[in-house]
Each structure stands twice: as structure tokens, then as C-alpha cells.
Design an enzyme around this catalytic site. Structure first.
Site, PDB file in Angstrom:
ATOM      1  CE1 TYR A 131      -3.644  -2.502   0.545  1.00 27.42           C
ATOM      2  CE2 TYR A 131      -4.667  -0.431   1.160  1.00 27.42           C
ATOM      3  CZ  TYR A 131      -4.779  -1.749   0.786  1.00 27.42           C
ATOM      4  OH  TYR A 131      -6.016  -2.297   0.654  1.00 27.42           O
ATOM      5  CE  LYS A 176       1.695 -17.769  -2.533  1.00 29.13           C
ATOM      6  NZ  LYS A 176       0.848 -18.974  -2.591  1.00 29.13           N
ATOM      7  CG  ASP A 194      -2.287 -20.265  -1.324  1.00 26.03           C
ATOM      8  OD1 ASP A 194      -1.789 -20.254  -0.177  1.00 26.03           O
ATOM      9  OD2 ASP A 194      -1.796 -20.932  -2.265  1.00 26.03           O
ATOM     10  CG  ASP A 202      -8.241  -4.492   1.375  1.00 28.76           C
ATOM     11  OD1 ASP A 202      -9.166  -3.972   2.014  1.00 28.76           O
ATOM     12  OD2 ASP A 202      -8.172  -4.463   0.126  1.00 28.76           O
ATOM     13  CG  ASP A 209     -13.895  -6.756   2.033  1.00 27.32           C
ATOM     14  OD1 ASP A 209     -13.763  -6.049   3.052  1.00 27.32           O
ATOM     15  OD2 ASP A 209     -14.285  -6.303   0.929  1.00 27.32           O
TER      16      ASP A 209
HETATM   17  C1  IPM Z   1     -10.533  -1.001   3.783  1.00 29.98           C
HETATM   18  C2  IPM Z   1     -10.761  -0.383   2.436  1.00 29.98           C
HETATM   19  C3  IPM Z   1      -9.600   0.548   2.145  1.00 29.98           C
HETATM   20  C4  IPM Z   1      -8.332  -0.285   2.097  1.00 29.98           C
HETATM   21  C5  IPM Z   1      -9.764   1.404   0.882  1.00 29.98           C
HETATM   22  C6  IPM Z   1     -11.064   2.174   0.881  1.00 29.98           C
HETATM   23  C7  IPM Z   1      -8.600   2.329   0.672  1.00 29.98           C
HETATM   24  O1  IPM Z   1     -10.914  -1.362   1.465  1.00 29.98           O
HETATM   25  O2  IPM Z   1     -10.446  -0.242   4.771  1.00 29.98           O
HETATM   26  O3  IPM Z   1     -10.466  -2.225   3.866  1.00 29.98           O
HETATM   27  O4  IPM Z   1      -7.992  -0.853   1.051  1.00 29.98           O
HETATM   28  O5  IPM Z   1      -7.682  -0.391   3.126  1.00 29.98           O
HETATM   29 MG    MG Z   2     -11.028  -3.328   2.279  1.00 31.55          MG
END
Ligand code: IPM
Ligand code: MG
Length: 377
Positions: free
Chosen positions: A156, A206, A238, A262, A266
Site C-alpha cells: 500500500y 506468502k 491462499d 484487506d 472482507d
Molecule cells: C478497507 C478499504 C480501504 C483499504 C480502501 C477504501 C482504501 O478497502 O479499509 O479495507 O484498502 O484499506
Molecule cells: Mg477493504
């Protein structure tokens, strides 16, 4: 700016508090979910005899529109002096072609406030178990994990990064990089979090392919020596992605880098089935080390439903609960907020995104969900 004065009764007796909070509503559904948090905060004030005084600042697309910058200096200056920041969401299609992206504001505030430790708890609430994308078999043993994601390093932020032409072709590049100090400090946060949970850390990397992964694994192993009361396992990313859907109950704390965190956070959210319910904290150390904390729902700005009173405010409200517990030192108030959310759910009231799980009565709008939660405090 929030000033919090008064005394609160805790298990350690009454103590005075004097804390400041900044609200960053941001874009999309951010303002409406943040507004519900303010209602809940007012209810907390009333119940515990505290006095909160809030200041709202600009971030993201809203800040770009007003100032040209996704994180204006003025916002940053106010946040630096605060104890805690509550953020709604940033981003939206409106700024997709803008030279400055709203997301840059979020990345900048994380970096500027040194918020390297991102805590994302993902649990399946019994009331909402039916929402999980997984077979009931996978969630019936109880899913309750904490993703500890490193937030200010990795690909990042690594340099060099950019886009250019090489030999007549467009190329783009980023650098995945961690130094050992960055790995050690996030590992410490994960191990200390595990101590107040089930004591197990699974570090995800990884290392079968990447140099970064090999350093990550070595430093996590070294750091673990200071936490012999916790159990450490390692998993390739993975495999972790697969294990999360096959058997999520095996995880307690997942420790990982910025990019993998990240993605996996999710995925963990999808396992619980309710992205609209998941809070997060971004800290500059273990909670006991102090420092400003930024709290935000894991969900994004959901521009498709913004301004229609359809958003689920619970992720933001639960982020407020994390703030009360981790930064403001008000665990009773945090419990009260979490209990209030559960009380609304137990009554069978559901927001549109969670309606499939035993909805009784009309679907809750964002405002009504906030009102009911505040009333249950
Ligand atoms: C998160 C989001 C952010 C990230 C974006 C909006 C920059 O996806 O907080 O997980 O990638 O960290
Ligand atoms: Mg995110």
C-alpha cells in the site's frame, strides 16, 4: 471536538474522564450512519452522566469537493489533538475520474496518525446466523475471529510505486516491503489481543514465494517467544482464504499484512454474512499504550443506497462501542451499546441487508435503527 467530562462508575470505581472525539462522516452512507452513532453517544452521556461535545471535519470526496484535498490539513490538525476519531466511509463513483481519490484521504490519515494496527472482529451473532454465506454446518460451532491487519506498510505504501512508459509500453509497479520493526509491533498487538480471547494466533503470509513473507514469518516467530502463553500457527494466504470458507470456526486471531488483511477481512465479513454489522478499530499500538484511535465500519460508502435511509448503521454503532472500550476506557458503556444493538435484533427488527435472518415487523431504516438502539441504552 468532543469534551467528555464527568465521572463514570466502573468495576474500578468512579473516575473522571475528559476525552475528545472527532467525527468524519465522509461520503455515501457515511453521514447517515455517523448520525446514528451521535444519537447513541448522546444516550450514553445521559446514562453515565458524561458530557460529550463533538466536532465534525471533512474527509474523502466531501473534502475534495470543499477543499480540493481528500485529507485537508485542518482535519488532520483536529484529529491529532483528539483522543478518538469516528469515520463513516469514503469514496464513490463521483470521484472515480478525479485526480485526487477519496480513498487517498483514508490512507493518509492512517499513515499520518501512525494507525498501524487494524482490528477487525468478525463474529456470527446467533440472531443473524442465517445470513452467513456458508453452510449452517460451518458456522454452527460458532464463528468469532479477530483479523489483526497491519495498516501502514506493505504494498500500500512501499516505494518505488508509480506508472510510466518503458520501451514504449505502459507499466505500473508497487513495492511490497516490510521492515522487522513493522512486523514486530503488529505481531505484539496480535499476541496481546489473543491473550484476552482464546489465546490462538494464526499468522498469514506468502513465505513460500515472497521474501517479505519469509521475513514476516521469522519475525512473528521471534516475537512469539515473549508470549509463550499463546499458541502460534502459520498459514499461507491462499490456504487461509480457503480455510475461512471451509472451517472458519478454527480461527481466533488472524495476524496478517496490509494487502492480505484487506482481502481476508472482507472474506471474513462474508462468512458472517453481514458486512453491515462489522466494526473496526485502527490504533497506533496496543489499546493500553494510548494514542488516538480511529474507528470505522468495515463496509464502504455504498453510493447506490446513500441518502435513502436504507443503510445499516450497526457496523458504525459497534465501532463506537469499540471506541468506548479501547480508547475511551469506558467498558461498561461499550457493553451497553453492544447490548442495545443485540436487543434491537432480538426484537426481530432488521435492516434491509439483514432482513433474511428472522425479520419481524417492518424493515428498519437507518434512522429508526439508530433511534431504537439509542432508546435501548
Ligand atoms: C478497507 C478499504 C480501504 C483499504 C480502501 C477504501 C482504501 O478497502 O479499509 O479495507 O484498502 O484499506
Ligand atoms: Mg477493504
Amino acid at each position: 471536538m468532543l469534551r467528555c467530562t464527568g465521572a463514570v462508575q466502573t468495576t474500578n470505581g468512579a473516575y473522571p474522564v475528559n476525552k475528545r472525539i472527532v467525527l468524519l462522516p465522509g461520503d455515501g452512507i457515511g453521514p447517515e450512519v455517523t448520525a446514528q452513532c451521535v444519537k447513541v453517544l448522546r444516550a450514553v452521556e445521559k446514562k453515565y452522566g458524561l458530557s460529550f461535545d463533538t466536532e465534525e471535519c471533512l474527509i474523502g470526496g466531501a473534502a475534495i469537493d470543499a477543499t480540493g484535498e481528500p485529507l485537508p490539513e485542518a482535519t488532520l490538525a483536529v484529529c491529532r489533538k483528539a483522543d478518538a476519531v469516528l469515520l463513516g466511509a469514503v469514496g464513490g463513483p463521483k470521484w472515480d475520474k478525479s485526480p485526487r481519490r477519496p480513498e487517498a484521504g483514508l490512507l493518509a490519515i492512517r499513515k499520518e496518525l501512525n494507525l498501524f494496527a487494524n482490528l477487525r472482529p468478525a463474529l456470527v451473532l446467533p440472531e443473524l446466523a442465517a445470513l452467513s454465506a456458508l453452510h449452517p454446518r460451518a458456522v454452527e460451532q460458532g464463528v468469532d475471529m479477530l483479523v489483526v491487519r497491519e495498516l501502514t506498510g506493505d504494498v500500500y505504501f512501499g516505494q518505488p510505486a508509480g506508472e510510466e512508459r518503458r520501451e514504449g509500453r505502459r507499466v505500473a509497479f508497487n513495492t511490497m516491503i516490510y521492515n522487522e520493526d513493522e512486523v514486530r509491533r503488529i505481531a505484539r498487538v496480535a499476541f496481546s489481543a489473543a491473550r484476552s480471547r482464546r489465546g490462538r494466533v494464526c499468522s498469514v503470509d506468502k513465505s513460500n514465494v515472497l521474501h517479505v513473507g519469509r521475513l514476516w514469518r521469522t519475525v512473528v516467530d521471534e516475537t512469539h517467544r515473549d508470549y509463550p502463553d499463546t499458541e502460534l500457527t502459520h498459514m499461507y494466504v491462499d490456504n487461509c482464504a480457503m480455510q475461512l470458507v471451509i472451517n472458519p470456526a478454527q480461527f481466533d486471531v488472524i495476524l496478517t499484512g496490509n494487502l492480505f488483511g484487506d482481502i481476508l477481512s472482507d472474506e471474513a465479513a462474508a462468512v458472517t454474512g453481514s458486512l453491515g454489522m462489522l466494526p473496526s478499530a485502527s490504533l497506533s499500538g496496543a489499546p493500553e499504550d494510548g494514542g488516538v484511535g480511529l474507528y470505522e465500519p468495515v463496509h464502504g460508502s455504498a453510493p447506490d443506497i446513500a441518502g435513502q435511509d436504507k443503510a445499516n448503521p450497526f457496523a458504525a454503532v459497534l465501532s463506537l462501542a469499540m471506541m468506548l472500550r479501547l480508547t475511551l476506557g469506558l467498558p461498561e458503556a461499550a457493553d451497553a451499546v453492544e447490548k442495545a444493538v443485540r436487543a434491537v435484533l432480538r426484537d426481530g427488527r432488521r435492516t434491509a441487508d439483514t432482513a433474511a435472518a428472522g425479520c419481524k415487523g417492518p424493515i428498519l431504516g437507518c434512522n429508526e435503527a439508530g433511534d431504537l438502539t439509542a432508546a435501548s441504552i
